[in-house]
Design a protein around this motif. Structure first.
Motif, PDB file in Angstrom:
ATOM      1  N   ALA A 158      -7.943   5.531  16.351  1.00  0.00           N
ATOM      2  CA  ALA A 158      -6.784   6.639  16.387  1.00  0.00           C
ATOM      3  C   ALA A 158      -5.688   5.982  15.328  1.00  0.00           C
ATOM      4  O   ALA A 158      -5.021   6.844  14.851  1.00  0.00           O
ATOM      5  CB  ALA A 158      -6.505   7.344  17.959  1.00  0.00           C
ATOM      6  N   VAL A 159      -5.602   4.922  15.637  1.00  0.00           N
ATOM      7  CA  VAL A 159      -4.498   4.178  14.944  1.00  0.00           C
ATOM      8  C   VAL A 159      -4.651   4.061  13.515  1.00  0.00           C
ATOM      9  O   VAL A 159      -3.751   4.343  12.635  1.00  0.00           O
ATOM     10  CB  VAL A 159      -4.224   2.780  15.574  1.00  0.00           C
ATOM     11  CG1 VAL A 159      -2.963   1.861  14.673  1.00  0.00           C
ATOM     12  CG2 VAL A 159      -3.791   2.852  17.269  1.00  0.00           C
ATOM     13  N   ARG A 186      -6.532   6.081  11.935  1.00  0.00           N
ATOM     14  CA  ARG A 186      -6.436   7.388  11.274  1.00  0.00           C
ATOM     15  C   ARG A 186      -4.871   7.892  10.936  1.00  0.00           C
ATOM     16  O   ARG A 186      -4.670   8.504  10.065  1.00  0.00           O
ATOM     17  CB  ARG A 186      -7.024   8.541  12.271  1.00  0.00           C
ATOM     18  CG  ARG A 186      -8.552   8.705  12.183  1.00  0.00           C
ATOM     19  CD  ARG A 186      -8.811  10.061  12.860  1.00  0.00           C
ATOM     20  NE  ARG A 186      -8.517  10.278  14.150  1.00  0.00           N
ATOM     21  CZ  ARG A 186      -9.014  10.005  15.107  1.00  0.00           C
ATOM     22  NH1 ARG A 186     -10.125   9.119  15.030  1.00  0.00           N
ATOM     23  NH2 ARG A 186      -8.762   9.973  16.574  1.00  0.00           N
ATOM     24  N   VAL A 187      -4.104   7.477  11.687  1.00  0.00           N
ATOM     25  CA  VAL A 187      -2.566   7.869  11.553  1.00  0.00           C
ATOM     26  C   VAL A 187      -2.196   7.023  10.322  1.00  0.00           C
ATOM     27  O   VAL A 187      -1.539   7.431   9.482  1.00  0.00           O
ATOM     28  CB  VAL A 187      -1.725   7.481  12.866  1.00  0.00           C
ATOM     29  CG1 VAL A 187      -0.135   7.801  12.517  1.00  0.00           C
ATOM     30  CG2 VAL A 187      -2.131   8.082  14.120  1.00  0.00           C
ATOM     31  N   GLN A 188      -2.766   5.808  10.318  1.00  0.00           N
ATOM     32  CA  GLN A 188      -2.306   5.049   9.112  1.00  0.00           C
ATOM     33  C   GLN A 188      -2.538   5.329   7.694  1.00  0.00           C
ATOM     34  O   GLN A 188      -2.002   5.368   6.837  1.00  0.00           O
ATOM     35  CB  GLN A 188      -2.707   3.473   9.432  1.00  0.00           C
ATOM     36  CG  GLN A 188      -2.148   2.742  10.624  1.00  0.00           C
ATOM     37  CD  GLN A 188      -2.141   1.334  10.447  1.00  0.00           C
ATOM     38  OE1 GLN A 188      -2.282   0.800   9.454  1.00  0.00           O
ATOM     39  NE2 GLN A 188      -2.181   0.923  11.552  1.00  0.00           N
ATOM     40  N   GLN A 235       0.105  10.817   2.610  1.00  0.00           N
ATOM     41  CA  GLN A 235       1.172  11.312   2.654  1.00  0.00           C
ATOM     42  C   GLN A 235       2.329  10.594   1.396  1.00  0.00           C
ATOM     43  O   GLN A 235       2.628  11.159   0.749  1.00  0.00           O
ATOM     44  CB  GLN A 235       1.792  11.559   3.919  1.00  0.00           C
ATOM     45  CG  GLN A 235       0.986  12.697   4.904  1.00  0.00           C
ATOM     46  CD  GLN A 235       1.320  13.912   4.226  1.00  0.00           C
ATOM     47  OE1 GLN A 235       2.268  14.090   3.654  1.00  0.00           O
ATOM     48  NE2 GLN A 235       0.536  14.864   4.922  1.00  0.00           N
ATOM     49  N   LEU A 236       2.302   9.451   1.643  1.00  0.00           N
ATOM     50  CA  LEU A 236       3.199   8.558   1.076  1.00  0.00           C
ATOM     51  C   LEU A 236       2.779   8.036  -0.453  1.00  0.00           C
ATOM     52  O   LEU A 236       3.540   7.834  -1.298  1.00  0.00           O
ATOM     53  CB  LEU A 236       3.788   7.502   1.840  1.00  0.00           C
ATOM     54  CG  LEU A 236       4.666   7.916   2.900  1.00  0.00           C
ATOM     55  CD1 LEU A 236       5.017   6.560   3.983  1.00  0.00           C
ATOM     56  CD2 LEU A 236       6.052   8.650   2.510  1.00  0.00           C
ATOM     57  N   ARG A 277      -3.640   8.654   7.300  1.00  0.00           N
ATOM     58  CA  ARG A 277      -2.757   9.989   7.121  1.00  0.00           C
ATOM     59  C   ARG A 277      -1.473   9.413   6.398  1.00  0.00           C
ATOM     60  O   ARG A 277      -0.985  10.146   5.505  1.00  0.00           O
ATOM     61  CB  ARG A 277      -2.383  10.717   8.020  1.00  0.00           C
ATOM     62  CG  ARG A 277      -4.020  11.571   8.482  1.00  0.00           C
ATOM     63  CD  ARG A 277      -3.541  12.556   9.479  1.00  0.00           C
ATOM     64  NE  ARG A 277      -2.613  12.463  10.576  1.00  0.00           N
ATOM     65  CZ  ARG A 277      -3.273  12.269  11.738  1.00  0.00           C
ATOM     66  NH1 ARG A 277      -4.272  11.991  12.072  1.00  0.00           N
ATOM     67  NH2 ARG A 277      -2.351  12.109  12.733  1.00  0.00           N
ATOM     68  N   LEU A 278      -0.858   8.217   6.993  1.00  0.00           N
ATOM     69  CA  LEU A 278       0.408   7.940   6.238  1.00  0.00           C
ATOM     70  C   LEU A 278       0.613   7.513   4.741  1.00  0.00           C
ATOM     71  O   LEU A 278       1.164   8.115   3.933  1.00  0.00           O
ATOM     72  CB  LEU A 278       1.130   6.913   7.147  1.00  0.00           C
ATOM     73  CG  LEU A 278       2.430   6.496   7.141  1.00  0.00           C
ATOM     74  CD1 LEU A 278       3.311   7.749   7.651  1.00  0.00           C
ATOM     75  CD2 LEU A 278       2.824   5.565   8.443  1.00  0.00           C
ATOM     76  N   VAL A 303       0.754  -1.129  -0.174  1.00  0.00           N
ATOM     77  CA  VAL A 303      -0.003   0.082  -0.021  1.00  0.00           C
ATOM     78  C   VAL A 303       0.897   1.254   0.097  1.00  0.00           C
ATOM     79  O   VAL A 303       0.351   2.405  -0.311  1.00  0.00           O
ATOM     80  CB  VAL A 303      -1.137   0.061   1.147  1.00  0.00           C
ATOM     81  CG1 VAL A 303      -1.971  -1.347   1.163  1.00  0.00           C
ATOM     82  CG2 VAL A 303      -0.360   0.153   2.303  1.00  0.00           C
ATOM     83  N   LEU A 304       2.246   1.079   0.361  1.00  0.00           N
ATOM     84  CA  LEU A 304       3.161   2.492   0.402  1.00  0.00           C
ATOM     85  C   LEU A 304       3.863   2.359  -0.968  1.00  0.00           C
ATOM     86  O   LEU A 304       4.817   3.405  -0.950  1.00  0.00           O
ATOM     87  CB  LEU A 304       3.946   2.441   1.794  1.00  0.00           C
ATOM     88  CG  LEU A 304       3.043   2.526   2.877  1.00  0.00           C
ATOM     89  CD1 LEU A 304       3.918   2.526   4.110  1.00  0.00           C
ATOM     90  CD2 LEU A 304       2.123   3.407   2.829  1.00  0.00           C
TER      91      LEU A 304
END
Ligand SMILES: Cc1cc2nc3c(=O)[nH]c(=O)nc-3n(C[C@H](O)[C@H](O)[C@H](O)COP(=O)(O)OP(=O)(O)OC[C@H]3O[C@@H](n4cnc5c(N)ncnc54)[C@H](O)[C@@H]3O)c2cc1C
Lengths: 362, 504
Positions: free
Chosen positions: A335-336, A338-340, A346-347, A342-343, A160-161
């Motif tokens: 919350a976890v 959400r951070v994933q 971003q990437l 956003r990551l 996914v990245l």
């Protein structure tokens, strides 16, 4: 840039420009793992299998670097000649297995608890971003804290990245000596013993418990220097399995060819050390009780609630031929996620790479 | 290429002068949320925080806050976001890269009051601790149960576990037992965006992206750690060390190669060059061989029988590698004496020289002799002495540059010497930091080690956790302008000046 890489770069940049999605694959032996692929033609393959070959191997520095499409078997054969191994014992699903697939899924085998996860052995990676540019993170040295550890982040990312093009791994010497013991124990007692060994200097490198007619059988593999293994055998007791049988037994678990793995659906549950029996049907335990393979038609939400209460995670590992609306992986806390999310944004801002493989929603 | 442009634009935006902090508003907000004793704003109170272990960089912070619990910490971070106040997290302040150097317009948030061991489960060999707990305190608490926490940085009596997580600290035993990242099972983190996230945990293989290991070594730029779950190990029954002398650094390097190629992973494997030996021997009287060009210390630990087996093997390997003298510690006292010099290397440097600068590069070990040779030439170039201690097993070099800050120009020469060392590490395929972090110290060298695309990816990760860029701003990730000013470019892999490096 190497011609193969330029070709990948063109495909990636082209897909991005046209708004197409790419799903990354190596040998295709691990595509069962993760959210099912859409059956329509909403994506195209980015096939890394042509990008292969060991780039560098320094046995005395314990480091090997290879391209993503390198067959896992080639790497293991090379290590074997130097008396070394991949300590995390990745499962092998067929001749098509590639290093890239092994890293992208992050699946480890019987030695997981003693050796640590796959990511513990990843020292560096090369990753292609959405415009085709290649980035290099980490390196070929054991200690490296320059910048964030994107290499370890990529382990288990299911593409996914972006495509992982090359990986540098820490490799380990094979243990000098290995013995497998078999103890007749019921589930509760097997779990109890497995926890006890954590705080003792016993070189346990793998365990497996299977139920049988009279309770169950716990197999314990000890690995290390001859004297440490000998002392471990004395402490643990039980019967010693002959080497050939032992080898076949652990291979069956490692490569998931043991009968247990033919059942569908197959749940993969991980739990903290010392977690009690789940008490919901036939289980196969590995990793000193921290990994429980489960089969049967469990209601996903109920199973996950139960497992979470014990501090663990439940994923639908093998789901071919079964249909289910719930996500394949145990959803982490909001919350976890959400951070994933956003990551990922971003990437991979254009959402080109392997969408929905990790989570249905992104 | 559209996304490349978009990424650069985003980086440029992040690098743009941030919104001016509203300090009065910030102070009022934290005054409502925290007892006044937790807020230090008078000059005499904040002076102790003006630097970390890298004392070359100093900045007296306008305010230091020492929250007592996570609720207060969250309140402070919320106030920072609302009033655009930069944050510098601080553990024990022993960082050697300026990671905890204050920001001139920011707040230092110290975790000194997060000093409790929340759980120590001897049967399951797991501990849950607050970030301000000292590294050694974990092993001390575990000792009655025959357990310990493996990563042992030399600063372990002082440094905090939260700081260890932020720097991915290592120690002399990390070849066998791993770095911080290999020994931390879970983290509780308050992200720069204000979320409380639990990463990893006691159960293996938490689902989703590997945020746990991404956060280890992130130098306090992604979030503040409020809880750490670590694994404990049974304390080895016995440890013994082999001390061997060699007539050249190459020979010593060759011995290391043979030991590892023979499948031995020693508990510790350290090399000291002659300068380091001569530096420490007068202080510790460890009985080091002053004629040796290099000394190797190789430790074996485990059960008694196991150690004897391994020590025998190591002794033989040292001999075949051409050791001129080999000694095996016969008692615990002797083992500690053999180690004393290695452990006192920094202290001895501090006593012999008014100032010293400890570098931290990693190289593929096959380049050791060439790299140490180049250091000798640099000594002449910069007119400063340098001695070397080396985590030989994993290629991590700690050159100690000796200088006198009161002599005009020596600080600059020491810094230039240090930069040259790090650039050489990158050139031979290594890295600018093995365990001390980038902080503010190595920000220029980041331009050498990484391309713009790679630095942009770091900036992207930072934005995902800390969209306002408030945590440790100006550290670790250099801006485009900064790299342009430094004027040194990333060395591209294909253009390495060493075409003779043996390739598989
Ligand atoms: C004599 C000496 C010997 C040393 N030996 C070693 C060694 O052998 N190995 C080694 O690896 N290092 C060594 N160090 C370096 C240093 O001790 C380590 O980097 C240590 O991990 C820093 O911990 P600290 O608590 O002092 O952190 P600090 O110096 O306070 O902070 C370090 C970084 O962590 C961040 N931070 C601190 N606490 C938190 C938190 N709770 N949440 C988020 N971010 C946080 C800070 O912002 C900063 O960026 C040595 C230092 C000295 C002075």
């Amino acid at each position: 840039m190497e011609p193969v890489l330029s070709r990948f770069g063109e495909q990636v940049a082209g897909a991005r420009a046209a708004g197409r999605k790419l799903v990354i694959r190596g040998g295709g032996t691990r595509l069962f793992y993760g959210e099912p692929l859409p059956e329509d033609d909403s994506f195209e393959w980015l096939d890394l299998s042509a990008y292969r070959g060991v780039v560098a191997y320094e046995p005395s520095e314990l480091v090997l670097t290879a391209r993503a499409g390198t067959p896992l078997a080639e790497i293991e054969a090379l290590l074997d000649r130097e008396g070394q191994m991949l300590a995390f014992e990745p499962p092998r699903f067929g001749a098509g297995d590639t290093l890239g697939g092994c890293i992208a899924t992050g699946l480890a085998g019987p030695r997981r608890l003693a050796a640590g996860p796959v990511s513990d052995y990843v020292l560096g990676t090369r990753l292609m971003r959405g415009d085709g540019e290649v980035m290099h993170f980490g390196g070929e040295v054991m200690k490296n804290v320059a910048g964030y550890d994107l290499s370890r982040l990529l382990v288990g990312s299911l593409g996914v990245l972006g495509p992982v093009l090359e990986v540098s791994l820490k490799v380990m010497p094979k243990p000098r000596s290995e013995v497998t013991l078999v103890l007749a124990l019921d589930e509760a007692e097997a779990l109890r013993r497995c926890v006890q060994w954590r705080s003792q200097p016993i070189p346990v490198s793998a365990t497996a418990w299977l139920p049988d007619g009279s309770g169950g059988q716990l197999s314990v593999r000890l690995s290390g220097n001859a004297s440490a293994v000998r002392e471990g055998v004395e402490k643990l007791g039980g019967g010693v399995l002959d080497a050939a049988t032992a080898c076949a037994f652990w291979l069956g678990l490692r490569d998931q060819t043991h009968d247990f793995f033919n059942q569908r659906p197959l749940w993969r549950v991980t739990l903290p050390p010392g977690a009690p029996s789940l008490g919901i049907g036939r289980e196969l335990h590995e990793w000193q009780g921290c990994l429980r393979w489960l089969t049967g038609m469990h209601a996903p939400d109920a199973l996950r609630a139960k497992v979470r209460k014990l501090g663990g995670w439940a994923s639908r590992y093998r789901h071919d031929g079964t249909s289910d609306a719930s996500p394949v992986f145990h959803p982490p806390a909001p919350a976890v996620i959400r951070v994933q999310q956003r990551l990922k944004q971003q990437l991979d801002p254009d959402g080109v790479f392997s969408p929905h493989r990790l989570y249905p929603d992104f | 290429m559209k996304s490349g442009v978009a990424l650069e634009a985003a980086t440029a935006q992040a690098a743009k002068a941030p919104v001016t902090p509203d300090f009065a508003g910030f102070l009022a907000a934290i005054g409502r949320a925290l007892p006044s004793a937790c807020i230090l704003a008078r000059a005499e109170q904040t002076r102790a925080y003006e630097c970390d272990g890298l004392t070359m960089y100093r900045e007296q912070p306008p305010v230091v806050v020492l929250p007592e619990d996570e609720t207060q910490l969250i309140a402070v971070l919320n106030a920072c976001r609302a009033h655009h106040v930069p944050v510098v997290p601080r553990g024990a302040g022993t960082s050697l890269s300026g990671g905890a150097t204050p920001h001139p317009q920011g707040v230092v948030i110290g975790v000194a009051k997060f000093n409790r061991i929340l759980k120590l489960d001897p049967e399951r060999a797991i501990a849950v601790v607050q970030p301000g707990v000292r590294n050694l305190a974990i092993s001390e608490a575990a000792a009655p149960h025959g357990l310990y926490y493996a990563p042992d940085p030399s600063s372990q009596i002082a440094c905090s576990i939260g700081g260890n997580v932020a720097e991915n600290a290592g120690g002399v035993h990390c070849l066998k037992y791993g770095l911080t990242v290999h020994n931390v099972l879970g983290l509780r983190v308050v992200t720069g965006a204000g979320e409380v996230v639990e990463l990893g945990g006691e159960a293996p293989d938490a689902p989703g992206l590997n945020l746990l290991q991404l956060c280890v070594g992130s130098e306090g730029m992604l979030g503040m750690v409020t809880e750490v779950t670590v694994k404990l190990l049974p304390r080895p029954e016995l440890a013994r060390v082999v001390m061997a002398s060699f007539a050249s650094v190459e020979r010593a390097g060759e011995a290391v190669t043979r030991i590892i190629a023979a499948g031995v992973i020693p508990a510790g494997l350290e090399l000291m060059d002659q300068r380091a030996v001569k530096l420490v021997e007068p202080f510790v009287q460890a009985g080091y061989d002053l004629d040796a060009a290099a000394i190797l210390l190789c430790e074996s630990d485990g059960t008694t029988e196991e150690v004897c087996e391994e020590i025998g093997r190591v002794e033989a390997l040292m001999a075949t590698a051409g050791a001129t003298r080999v000694q095996v510690s016969a008692s615990e006292a002797e083992r500690l004496r053999f180690w004393a010099g290695r452990k006192a290397a920094f202290a001895a440097a501090g006593r012999i020289s008014p100032d010293y600068y400890c570098m931290d590069g990693t190289i593929p070990r096959r380049h050791l002799a060439r790299v140490l040779g180049a250091f000798e030439e640099m000594e002449a170039t910069y007119g400063l002495a340098c001695s070397n201690v080396f985590h030989a097993g994993d290629g991590n070099l700690h050159p100690l540059i000796l200088f006198d800050a009161n002599q005009p120009g020596e600080v600059e020469r020491a810094q230039a010497f240090g930069a040259a060392i790090l650039e050489l590490c990158v050139e031979v395929g290594g890295t600018i930091t093995g365990e001390h972090g980038v902080g503010i110290e190595k920000i220029n060298e980041m331009c050498v080690q990484f391309t713009r695309a790679e630095l942009d990816a770091f900036a992207a990760v930072k934005r995902a956790f800390d969209p306002q860029g408030l945590l440790n701003p100006l550290k670790v990730i250099p801006t485009l302008a900064r790299c342009a000013e430094y004027g040194k470019q990333h060395v591209h892999r294909g253009e390495l000046p060493f075409p003779d490096i043996p390739r598989f």
